[in-house]
Design an enzyme around this catalytic site. Structure first.
Site, PDB file in Angstrom:
ATOM      1  N   GLN A 109      -0.934  -2.579  -8.827  1.00 42.61           N
ATOM      2  CA  GLN A 109      -1.610  -1.395  -9.369  1.00 42.61           C
ATOM      3  C   GLN A 109      -2.426  -0.596  -8.355  1.00 42.61           C
ATOM      4  O   GLN A 109      -2.398   0.634  -8.361  1.00 42.61           O
ATOM      5  CB  GLN A 109      -2.509  -1.840 -10.525  1.00 42.61           C
ATOM      6  N   GLU A 121      -5.521   7.750 -10.428  1.00 44.17           N
ATOM      7  CA  GLU A 121      -6.853   7.639  -9.810  1.00 44.17           C
ATOM      8  C   GLU A 121      -6.913   8.334  -8.456  1.00 44.17           C
ATOM      9  O   GLU A 121      -7.810   8.075  -7.651  1.00 44.17           O
ATOM     10  CB  GLU A 121      -7.259   6.166  -9.669  1.00 44.17           C
ATOM     11  N   ASP A 147      -5.392  -4.655  -6.225  1.00 44.76           N
ATOM     12  CA  ASP A 147      -5.523  -5.032  -7.630  1.00 44.76           C
ATOM     13  C   ASP A 147      -4.102  -5.270  -8.144  1.00 44.76           C
ATOM     14  O   ASP A 147      -3.329  -4.320  -8.300  1.00 44.76           O
ATOM     15  CB  ASP A 147      -6.228  -3.935  -8.451  1.00 44.76           C
ATOM     16  N   GLU A 162      -7.522  -8.649  -6.810  1.00 42.00           N
ATOM     17  CA  GLU A 162      -8.010  -8.620  -8.195  1.00 42.00           C
ATOM     18  C   GLU A 162      -6.898  -9.045  -9.147  1.00 42.00           C
ATOM     19  O   GLU A 162      -5.739  -8.645  -8.961  1.00 42.00           O
ATOM     20  CB  GLU A 162      -8.474  -7.187  -8.481  1.00 42.00           C
ATOM     21  N   ASP A 182     -10.853  -9.134 -13.415  1.00 39.10           N
ATOM     22  CA  ASP A 182     -11.101  -7.893 -14.171  1.00 39.10           C
ATOM     23  C   ASP A 182     -10.633  -8.128 -15.607  1.00 39.10           C
ATOM     24  O   ASP A 182     -11.420  -8.530 -16.466  1.00 39.10           O
ATOM     25  CB  ASP A 182     -10.359  -6.728 -13.499  1.00 39.10           C
ATOM     26  N   LYS A 209     -17.316  -3.622 -15.572  1.00 42.98           N
ATOM     27  CA  LYS A 209     -17.005  -2.333 -16.198  1.00 42.98           C
ATOM     28  C   LYS A 209     -17.777  -2.235 -17.518  1.00 42.98           C
ATOM     29  O   LYS A 209     -17.454  -2.960 -18.470  1.00 42.98           O
ATOM     30  CB  LYS A 209     -15.514  -2.251 -16.503  1.00 42.98           C
ATOM     31  N   ARG A 216     -13.057   3.339 -14.605  1.00 36.88           N
ATOM     32  CA  ARG A 216     -11.783   3.131 -15.297  1.00 36.88           C
ATOM     33  C   ARG A 216     -10.787   4.168 -14.785  1.00 36.88           C
ATOM     34  O   ARG A 216     -11.148   5.104 -14.090  1.00 36.88           O
ATOM     35  CB  ARG A 216     -11.943   3.292 -16.822  1.00 36.88           C
ATOM     36  N   SER A 217      -9.522   4.008 -15.173  1.00 39.40           N
ATOM     37  CA  SER A 217      -8.535   4.996 -14.725  1.00 39.40           C
ATOM     38  C   SER A 217      -8.715   6.330 -15.449  1.00 39.40           C
ATOM     39  O   SER A 217      -8.377   7.384 -14.917  1.00 39.40           O
ATOM     40  CB  SER A 217      -7.125   4.452 -14.902  1.00 39.40           C
ATOM     41  N   LYS A 240     -16.068   0.230  -7.016  1.00 39.51           N
ATOM     42  CA  LYS A 240     -14.645   0.604  -7.062  1.00 39.51           C
ATOM     43  C   LYS A 240     -14.494   1.791  -8.008  1.00 39.51           C
ATOM     44  O   LYS A 240     -14.900   1.709  -9.167  1.00 39.51           O
ATOM     45  CB  LYS A 240     -13.836  -0.592  -7.579  1.00 39.51           C
TER      46      LYS A 240
HETATM   47  P1  PGA Z   1      -7.861   0.665 -16.129  1.00 44.21           P
HETATM   48  O1  PGA Z   1      -7.593  -0.205 -14.838  1.00 44.21           O
HETATM   49  O2  PGA Z   1      -6.642   1.530 -16.251  1.00 44.21           O
HETATM   50  O3  PGA Z   1      -7.876  -0.338 -17.271  1.00 44.21           O
HETATM   51  O4  PGA Z   1      -9.118   1.408 -16.005  1.00 44.21           O
HETATM   52  C1  PGA Z   1      -8.412  -0.226 -13.733  1.00 44.21           C
HETATM   53  C2  PGA Z   1      -8.371  -1.601 -13.117  1.00 44.21           C
HETATM   54  O5  PGA Z   1      -7.510  -2.427 -13.464  1.00 44.21           O
HETATM   55  O6  PGA Z   1      -9.221  -1.920 -12.292  1.00 44.21           O
HETATM   56 ZN    ZN Z   2      -8.148  -4.246 -12.400  1.00 43.18          ZN
END
Ligand code: PGA
Ligand code: ZN
Length: 432
Positions: A164, A206, A243, A286, A313, A338, A367-368, A389
């Site tokens: 990711q 992102e 990640d 991660e 995470d 988060k 978050r994304s 991050k």
């Molecule tokens: P998310 O992912 O799309 O759930 O915000 C971010 C991450 O895995 O760190």
């Molecule tokens: Zn993550």
């Protein structure tokens, strides 16, 4: 204290960086202070996260937040009136009790985290302090070492590659300002490499470059090349963080690398990742295994020892209890934090404290799906989390955070301390 009583709460629908609706909360205090905050939204979510309340149906793909906004204006607003905003734990306890579910699904973690953060902002303003100052309570703090995305993948890039986030950590920087300059040079060099091969295809969710690669490993070799082309020594000045977000492509029962048409069991995925760690300057991984693969997480963590930070995470979902359990199992050695995974500021802080108590490293994370909200930068600095991050160094919802950190560093002046490379070593993780 009468100046810090909550006198009005409202909510409104605003929009996030993916063009999806989200929730903004606004809180007013008797003394005139105002706090405002916006809930972010994830795309690769852990199954144990607190739940965002969405309207369902056909409008806006079912992602509407009318009910969550209504809850802020109605039930939440009524309960908070008259409470003391400077008692964050007291306010959050009322929110948790009012929701009454283990995963915040009745009122919505999106409504709850927005109002919890808004109360915090209002209390800081009433105290005449910047939020990070208010949170630090006068203790020394450091600007966090950033993890910054260069290539986006997984759920943030239509699963174009399996991994990711391909990120850099500018471990050779001596200030936050310099860390961003180094990252921007690597980002630019990576874009030039992509363009030279006819592979420049815009950016992922992102802000990292869209990953037009033939294999997951090709992204790693391209990243090392970009670090060199930018004039830095890989590992010495700029290191790599991944990640894997493994829950997105597998479970303890097996993992499917879609890009490479390969199926792996837990041992196979561990072996693949350990091979990458041997060949590339990777200092953080991660969610290397899926959220249910406790044994895999434990074995991977034991295999890398203290030289790589193994971050939970989806595995930990900012839950103090899960963090304590994982510490006992030794199934990771760092926690991503988060706020919207748990739903209130008090529970977020409890998760951070649980990780620090285990001797772990901590990384506050966006978050994304993001917005102009910069609360997490103040949490990372004020709580001295050590790392932050946020995604890439492109797209305004990302740079809003980095730029806020620059303002904090400037405000601290000569007193500013930067959590550079030392934060990754076991000996010196925290000032406390
Ligand atoms: P998310 O992912 O799309 O759930 O915000 C971010 C991450 O895995 O760190
Ligand atoms: Zn993550």
């Amino acid at each position: 204290m009468s100046e810090t009583r909550i006198s009005a709460v409202t909510g409104r629908r605003v929009w996030d960086s993916r063009g999806r609706p989200t929730v903004e909360a606004e809180v007013r205090l008797t003394g005139g202070a105002i706090g405002r905050a916006i809930a972010p939204a994830g795309a690769s979510r852990g199954s144990h996260e607190a739940v965002d309340l969405r309207d369902g149906g056909v409008l806006l793909g079912g992602l509407g937040v009318e009910q969550a906004v209504h809850n802020l204006r109605d039930a939440i607003g009524q309960q908070l009136l008259g409470l003391d905003a400077s008692d964050q734990a007291g306010v959050d306890a009322v929110l948790i009790a009012l929701d009454g579910t283990p995963n915040k699904k009745r009122l919505g973690a999106n409504a709850l985290i927005a109002v919890s953060m808004a109360v915090l902002h209002a209390a800081a303003q009433a105290a005449g302090l910047l939020l990070w100052q208010y949170l630090s309570g006068g203790k020394p703090v450091r600007l966090p070492l950033p993890e910054i995305q260069i290539f986006g993948g997984g759920a943030h890039a239509g699963r174009r590659v399996d991994i990711q986030d391909f990120m850099v950590m500018p471990v050779g920087a001596i200030s936050f300002d310099q860390a961003l300059v180094m990252t921007a040079e690597v980002y630019r060099a990576a874009g030039q490499l992509m363009a030279a091969d006819g592979r420049l295809a815009g950016v992922a969710d992102e802000g990292g470059w869209w990953p037009l690669f033939a294999s997951n490993e090709e992204a790693l070799s391209c990243l090392v090349q970009a670090i060199e082309n930018a004039g830095y020594t890989p590992g010495e000045q700029v290191a790599i963080a991944l990640d894997v977000a493994a829950s997105e492509f597998g479970s303890a029962a097996g993992y499917v690398l879609g890009l490479e048409h390969r199926q792996l069991d837990t041992d196979g995925l561990i072996e693949l990742l350990l091979g990458w760690i041997e060949r590339y300057p990777i200092v953080a991984v991660e969610d290397p295994l899926a959220e249910d693969d406790h044994d895999g997480m434990r074995r991977f963590t034991a295999a890398v020892g203290d030289r790589v930070q193994v971050i939970g995470d989806d595995y930990l979902v900012t839950d103090a209890r899960r963090i304590a359990q994982a510490a006992e199992r030794k199934s990771c050695n760092a926690a991503l934090i988060k706020p919207n995974q748990v739903g209130t500021i008090t529970e977020t802080q409890a998760a951070l404290e649980a990780a620090k108590a285990a001797g772990w490293r901590t990384i506050v994370s966006a978050r994304s799906g993001e917005s102009e909200d910069v609360t997490i930068v103040h949490l990372a600095t004020g709580w001295d989390a050590g790392q932050l991050k946020v995604g890439s160094i492109a797209r305004t919802e990302r740079t809003a955070k980095w730029n806020e950190a620059l303002r904090i560093e400037e405000a601290l002046g000569p007193a500013a301390r930067f959590a550079g490379r030392s934060v990754l070593s076991a000996a010196d993780r925290s000032l406390v």
